[in-house]
Design a protein around this motif. Structure first.
Motif, PDB file in Angstrom:
ATOM      1  N   PHE A   5      -3.660  -4.485 -10.597  1.00 26.91           N
ATOM      2  CA  PHE A   5      -2.851  -5.218  -9.803  1.00 26.91           C
ATOM      3  C   PHE A   5      -2.273  -5.605 -10.872  1.00 26.91           C
ATOM      4  O   PHE A   5      -0.570  -5.116 -10.030  1.00 26.91           O
ATOM      5  CB  PHE A   5      -3.288  -6.262  -9.575  1.00 26.91           C
ATOM      6  CG  PHE A   5      -4.649  -6.669  -8.420  1.00 26.91           C
ATOM      7  CD1 PHE A   5      -4.005  -6.293  -7.044  1.00 26.91           C
ATOM      8  CD2 PHE A   5      -6.052  -7.061  -9.084  1.00 26.91           C
ATOM      9  CE1 PHE A   5      -4.918  -6.012  -6.123  1.00 26.91           C
ATOM     10  CE2 PHE A   5      -6.972  -7.072  -7.896  1.00 26.91           C
ATOM     11  CZ  PHE A   5      -6.715  -6.846  -6.890  1.00 26.91           C
ATOM     12  N   GLN A   6      -1.911  -5.049 -11.703  1.00 24.66           N
ATOM     13  CA  GLN A   6      -0.677  -5.890 -12.659  1.00 24.66           C
ATOM     14  C   GLN A   6       0.405  -4.007 -13.325  1.00 24.66           C
ATOM     15  O   GLN A   6       1.526  -4.323 -12.691  1.00 24.66           O
ATOM     16  CB  GLN A   6      -0.805  -6.183 -14.074  1.00 24.66           C
ATOM     17  CG  GLN A   6      -1.420  -7.315 -14.408  1.00 24.66           C
ATOM     18  CD  GLN A   6      -1.873  -7.740 -15.348  1.00 24.66           C
ATOM     19  OE1 GLN A   6      -0.986  -8.151 -16.189  1.00 24.66           O
ATOM     20  NE2 GLN A   6      -2.723  -8.770 -16.006  1.00 24.66           N
ATOM     21  N   ARG A   7      -0.868  -3.229 -12.828  1.00 26.49           N
ATOM     22  CA  ARG A   7       0.443  -1.679 -13.255  1.00 26.49           C
ATOM     23  C   ARG A   7      -0.162  -0.796 -11.635  1.00 26.49           C
ATOM     24  O   ARG A   7       0.104   0.155 -11.476  1.00 26.49           O
ATOM     25  CB  ARG A   7      -1.198  -1.311 -13.848  1.00 26.49           C
ATOM     26  CG  ARG A   7      -1.008  -1.717 -15.420  1.00 26.49           C
ATOM     27  CD  ARG A   7      -1.358  -0.298 -16.313  1.00 26.49           C
ATOM     28  NE  ARG A   7      -1.405  -0.742 -17.454  1.00 26.49           N
ATOM     29  CZ  ARG A   7      -1.967  -0.502 -18.671  1.00 26.49           C
ATOM     30  NH1 ARG A   7      -3.640   0.542 -18.438  1.00 26.49           N
ATOM     31  NH2 ARG A   7      -2.553  -0.693 -19.972  1.00 26.49           N
ATOM     32  N   LYS A   8      -0.117  -2.047 -10.556  1.00 22.45           N
ATOM     33  CA  LYS A   8      -0.249  -1.519  -9.100  1.00 22.45           C
ATOM     34  C   LYS A   8      -1.097  -0.364  -8.647  1.00 22.45           C
ATOM     35  O   LYS A   8      -0.821   0.782  -8.293  1.00 22.45           O
ATOM     36  CB  LYS A   8       1.155  -1.607  -8.414  1.00 22.45           C
ATOM     37  CG  LYS A   8       2.044  -3.034  -8.450  1.00 22.45           C
ATOM     38  CD  LYS A   8       3.207  -2.739  -8.336  1.00 22.45           C
ATOM     39  CE  LYS A   8       3.898  -4.168  -8.088  1.00 22.45           C
ATOM     40  NZ  LYS A   8       5.214  -4.183  -8.691  1.00 22.45           N
ATOM     41  N   ASP A   9      -2.097  -0.234  -9.839  1.00 24.19           N
ATOM     42  CA  ASP A   9      -2.582   0.914  -9.319  1.00 24.19           C
ATOM     43  C   ASP A   9      -3.876   0.750  -8.148  1.00 24.19           C
ATOM     44  O   ASP A   9      -5.264   0.557  -8.493  1.00 24.19           O
ATOM     45  CB  ASP A   9      -3.539   1.337 -10.633  1.00 24.19           C
ATOM     46  CG  ASP A   9      -4.162   1.726 -10.387  1.00 24.19           C
ATOM     47  OD1 ASP A   9      -4.447   3.202 -10.297  1.00 24.19           O
ATOM     48  OD2 ASP A   9      -5.475   2.507 -11.545  1.00 24.19           O
ATOM     49  N   TYR A  10      -3.257   0.660  -6.824  1.00 25.01           N
ATOM     50  CA  TYR A  10      -4.179   0.947  -5.724  1.00 25.01           C
ATOM     51  C   TYR A  10      -4.957   2.123  -5.444  1.00 25.01           C
ATOM     52  O   TYR A  10      -4.758   2.982  -5.418  1.00 25.01           O
ATOM     53  CB  TYR A  10      -3.068   0.368  -4.920  1.00 25.01           C
ATOM     54  CG  TYR A  10      -2.595  -1.102  -4.842  1.00 25.01           C
ATOM     55  CD1 TYR A  10      -3.219  -2.284  -5.437  1.00 25.01           C
ATOM     56  CD2 TYR A  10      -0.970  -1.331  -4.913  1.00 25.01           C
ATOM     57  CE1 TYR A  10      -2.446  -3.280  -5.855  1.00 25.01           C
ATOM     58  CE2 TYR A  10      -0.298  -1.913  -5.335  1.00 25.01           C
ATOM     59  CZ  TYR A  10      -0.922  -3.263  -5.788  1.00 25.01           C
ATOM     60  OH  TYR A  10      -0.123  -4.517  -6.532  1.00 25.01           O
ATOM     61  N   PRO A  11      -5.521   1.471  -4.592  1.00 24.51           N
ATOM     62  CA  PRO A  11      -6.472   3.422  -3.783  1.00 24.51           C
ATOM     63  C   PRO A  11      -5.751   3.732  -3.177  1.00 24.51           C
ATOM     64  O   PRO A  11      -5.512   2.927  -2.436  1.00 24.51           O
ATOM     65  CB  PRO A  11      -7.408   2.692  -3.043  1.00 24.51           C
ATOM     66  CG  PRO A  11      -8.344   1.719  -3.223  1.00 24.51           C
ATOM     67  CD  PRO A  11      -7.220   0.593  -4.395  1.00 24.51           C
ATOM     68  N   HIS A  12      -5.225   4.594  -2.780  1.00 28.58           N
ATOM     69  CA  HIS A  12      -4.541   5.868  -1.468  1.00 28.58           C
ATOM     70  C   HIS A  12      -5.434   5.230  -0.208  1.00 28.58           C
ATOM     71  O   HIS A  12      -6.412   5.665  -0.434  1.00 28.58           O
ATOM     72  CB  HIS A  12      -4.337   6.983  -1.823  1.00 28.58           C
ATOM     73  CG  HIS A  12      -3.958   7.054  -2.865  1.00 28.58           C
ATOM     74  ND1 HIS A  12      -2.593   6.986  -3.211  1.00 28.58           N
ATOM     75  CD2 HIS A  12      -4.175   7.783  -4.553  1.00 28.58           C
ATOM     76  CE1 HIS A  12      -1.935   7.200  -5.050  1.00 28.58           C
ATOM     77  NE2 HIS A  12      -2.955   7.631  -5.161  1.00 28.58           N
ATOM     78  N   VAL A  13      -4.464   5.283   0.432  1.00 30.44           N
ATOM     79  CA  VAL A  13      -5.736   4.598   2.517  1.00 30.44           C
ATOM     80  C   VAL A  13      -4.784   5.502   3.065  1.00 30.44           C
ATOM     81  O   VAL A  13      -3.370   5.815   2.612  1.00 30.44           O
ATOM     82  CB  VAL A  13      -5.817   3.174   2.554  1.00 30.44           C
ATOM     83  CG1 VAL A  13      -6.417   2.939   1.353  1.00 30.44           C
ATOM     84  CG2 VAL A  13      -4.354   2.622   2.041  1.00 30.44           C
ATOM     85  N   THR A  14      -5.058   6.110   3.791  1.00 31.76           N
ATOM     86  CA  THR A  14      -4.420   6.350   5.239  1.00 31.76           C
ATOM     87  C   THR A  14      -5.139   5.259   6.386  1.00 31.76           C
ATOM     88  O   THR A  14      -5.800   4.857   6.784  1.00 31.76           O
ATOM     89  CB  THR A  14      -4.559   7.132   5.315  1.00 31.76           C
ATOM     90  OG1 THR A  14      -6.170   8.041   5.289  1.00 31.76           O
ATOM     91  CG2 THR A  14      -3.706   8.717   3.926  1.00 31.76           C
ATOM     92  N   LEU A  15      -3.811   5.538   7.482  1.00 36.58           N
ATOM     93  CA  LEU A  15      -4.351   5.227   8.752  1.00 36.58           C
ATOM     94  C   LEU A  15      -4.507   5.824   9.912  1.00 36.58           C
ATOM     95  O   LEU A  15      -3.901   7.014   9.883  1.00 36.58           O
ATOM     96  CB  LEU A  15      -2.774   3.532   9.169  1.00 36.58           C
ATOM     97  CG  LEU A  15      -2.966   2.325   8.182  1.00 36.58           C
ATOM     98  CD1 LEU A  15      -0.921   2.293   9.454  1.00 36.58           C
ATOM     99  CD2 LEU A  15      -3.862   1.722   8.675  1.00 36.58           C
ATOM    100  N   PHE A  16      -5.397   5.360  10.643  1.00 35.22           N
ATOM    101  CA  PHE A  16      -5.683   6.646  11.635  1.00 35.22           C
ATOM    102  C   PHE A  16      -5.803   6.434  13.055  1.00 35.22           C
ATOM    103  O   PHE A  16      -6.319   5.074  13.044  1.00 35.22           O
ATOM    104  CB  PHE A  16      -7.256   7.604  11.180  1.00 35.22           C
ATOM    105  CG  PHE A  16      -8.043   6.815  10.844  1.00 35.22           C
ATOM    106  CD1 PHE A  16      -9.334   7.056  12.377  1.00 35.22           C
ATOM    107  CD2 PHE A  16      -8.027   6.666   9.655  1.00 35.22           C
ATOM    108  CE1 PHE A  16     -10.385   6.213  11.989  1.00 35.22           C
ATOM    109  CE2 PHE A  16      -9.642   5.681   9.701  1.00 35.22           C
ATOM    110  CZ  PHE A  16     -10.873   5.329  10.867  1.00 35.22           C
ATOM    111  N   GLU A  17      -5.671   6.752  14.052  1.00 37.81           N
ATOM    112  CA  GLU A  17      -6.019   6.251  15.198  1.00 37.81           C
ATOM    113  C   GLU A  17      -7.600   6.725  15.553  1.00 37.81           C
ATOM    114  O   GLU A  17      -8.029   7.519  15.700  1.00 37.81           O
ATOM    115  CB  GLU A  17      -5.170   7.416  16.636  1.00 37.81           C
ATOM    116  CG  GLU A  17      -5.360   6.098  17.556  1.00 37.81           C
ATOM    117  CD  GLU A  17      -4.975   5.289  18.042  1.00 37.81           C
ATOM    118  OE1 GLU A  17      -5.384   4.780  18.903  1.00 37.81           O
ATOM    119  OE2 GLU A  17      -3.673   5.055  17.342  1.00 37.81           O
TER     120      GLU A  17
END
Length: 80
Positions: free
Chosen positions: A60-72
């Motif tokens: 969290f401190q390094r902002k190492d979030y998983p890559h997500v995408t939105l889809f319909e």
């Protein structure tokens, strides 16, 4: 809109991982499953972790979030 709370020096949780002076050996995970902070679901604090820049328990401190995408998702709306 709250200000982040600053921990006092004596309140900072320091893990029990070995101190690293150089890059870890291949296959070794600094602050891995044996890290007491990770077991207690607490992130290591930058500057106070014995593993230093090689710590893997600061996502969290390094902002190492998983890559997500939105889809319909049709009638359901949007999905992640």
């Amino acid at each position: 809109n709250r200000k982040p709370r600053k921990l006092k020096e004596e309140e900072i949780p320091v893990c029990n991982c070995p101190r690293l002076s150089s890059q870890p050996s291949p296959g070794a995970v600094p602050c891995g499953p044996q890290c007491i902070n990770r077991m207690m679901c607490i992130e290591c604090v930058v500057g106070h972790c014995p593993s230093g820049d090689y710590c893997t328990n600061q996502r969290f401190q390094r902002k190492d979030y998983p890559h997500v995408t939105l889809f319909e998702a049709g009638k359901k709306g949007l999905g992640v």
